[in-house]
Design a protein around this motif. Sequence first.
Motif, PDB file in Angstrom:
ATOM      1  N   ALA A 283      28.009  34.350 -31.496  1.00 50.38           N
ATOM      2  CA  ALA A 283      29.423  34.120 -31.828  1.00 50.38           C
ATOM      3  C   ALA A 283      29.589  33.922 -33.326  1.00 50.38           C
ATOM      4  O   ALA A 283      30.563  34.410 -33.935  1.00 50.38           O
ATOM      5  CB  ALA A 283      29.929  32.900 -31.064  1.00 50.38           C
ATOM      6  N   LEU A 284      28.636  33.223 -33.952  1.00 49.26           N
ATOM      7  CA  LEU A 284      28.718  33.003 -35.396  1.00 49.26           C
ATOM      8  C   LEU A 284      28.533  34.312 -36.172  1.00 49.26           C
ATOM      9  O   LEU A 284      29.198  34.551 -37.185  1.00 49.26           O
ATOM     10  CB  LEU A 284      27.646  32.007 -35.834  1.00 49.26           C
ATOM     11  N   SER A 285      27.623  35.161 -35.687  1.00 49.60           N
ATOM     12  CA  SER A 285      27.372  36.412 -36.395  1.00 49.60           C
ATOM     13  C   SER A 285      28.552  37.378 -36.299  1.00 49.60           C
ATOM     14  O   SER A 285      28.770  38.195 -37.189  1.00 49.60           O
ATOM     15  CB  SER A 285      26.108  37.084 -35.822  1.00 49.60           C
ATOM     16  N   ARG A 286      29.339  37.258 -35.211  1.00 47.60           N
ATOM     17  CA  ARG A 286      30.488  38.134 -35.062  1.00 47.60           C
ATOM     18  C   ARG A 286      31.704  37.658 -35.879  1.00 47.60           C
ATOM     19  O   ARG A 286      32.583  38.438 -36.196  1.00 47.60           O
ATOM     20  CB  ARG A 286      30.889  38.225 -33.586  1.00 47.60           C
ATOM     21  N   SER A 287      31.720  36.360 -36.195  1.00 49.17           N
ATOM     22  CA  SER A 287      32.878  35.790 -36.903  1.00 49.17           C
ATOM     23  C   SER A 287      32.756  35.955 -38.422  1.00 49.17           C
ATOM     24  O   SER A 287      31.813  36.476 -38.945  1.00 49.17           O
ATOM     25  CB  SER A 287      32.997  34.325 -36.558  1.00 49.17           C
TER      26      SER A 287
END
Length: 287
Positions: A283-287
């Motif tokens: 989720a962090l890498s997509r944000s």
Amino acid sequence: MKTALYTLIALLAFAGNSILCRLALGDEAIDAASFTIIRLLAGIVTLLVILKLTRGGDPSPSKGSWKAAGYLFLYAITFSYAYVSIETGVGALILFCAVQITMILVQLINGKRLIALEWLGVLVAFGGLVYLLLPGAQAPSFSGFVLMAIAGVAWGGYTLAGRGSANPLADTSYNFLRTLPLVVALLLVSLQQAELSQRGILLAVMSGAVASGIGYTIWYMALGGLSAVQAAVLQLIVPVIAAIGGVIFADEPLSLRLVLSGLLILGGILVVILGRYHHDQQALSRS
């Protein structure tokens, strides 16, 4: 390096508490209430002496909390009574299974939904717990299981209360000190049934002064450098150390049921923790 060293010492202290408590109570060298009383009093004296020597007696801005002290006392009393009837490795396994379940439930209460991997891990861990409790000669006593499960919930609460501690030594010292009214009440209630021996007193003092007082302070110090995931995963090592210690020091058998259920429970919880960690990282890498 400091965090790694603090964590290693703390985990050894956790396992040491299980071993010391089982040695004292399994051999009936002391009763459970007296062990708890002496353990907490030894922790209070040791920590206050260290706090005074390191701070010159100056008042500390960090003084723990009554909530953490309540968790600490509940953990200590149920932990002691549980080890009257269950073995070292089994007790540690139930304890830290309950700790992790507590942390998972706190996540759910805070609004986090479980992903597929987390549900899989929960089911595997629950299956391991059911297998451990199946009727038979190797099954732990039900009362011991319930008491140790309560101890695990209390320890989970105490751990969560300590995350972000600005002064681990002061917070731990005052958490122990705040248990004093409960310790006195327990003493008054249990005094007539007290069963003491020199060996039992010594084991309780070692548990309170070293494995609890100093060990818990170091754990609070380690928590400052650990994420919640790391703290949760690392605590899963404790039942393994405790089981080995029980075999070496208490001559306890390492049953096949304990090994298999331990693999299922610890493996399932590990899947839960790492599954959530992987999900959050994506989720962090997509944000």
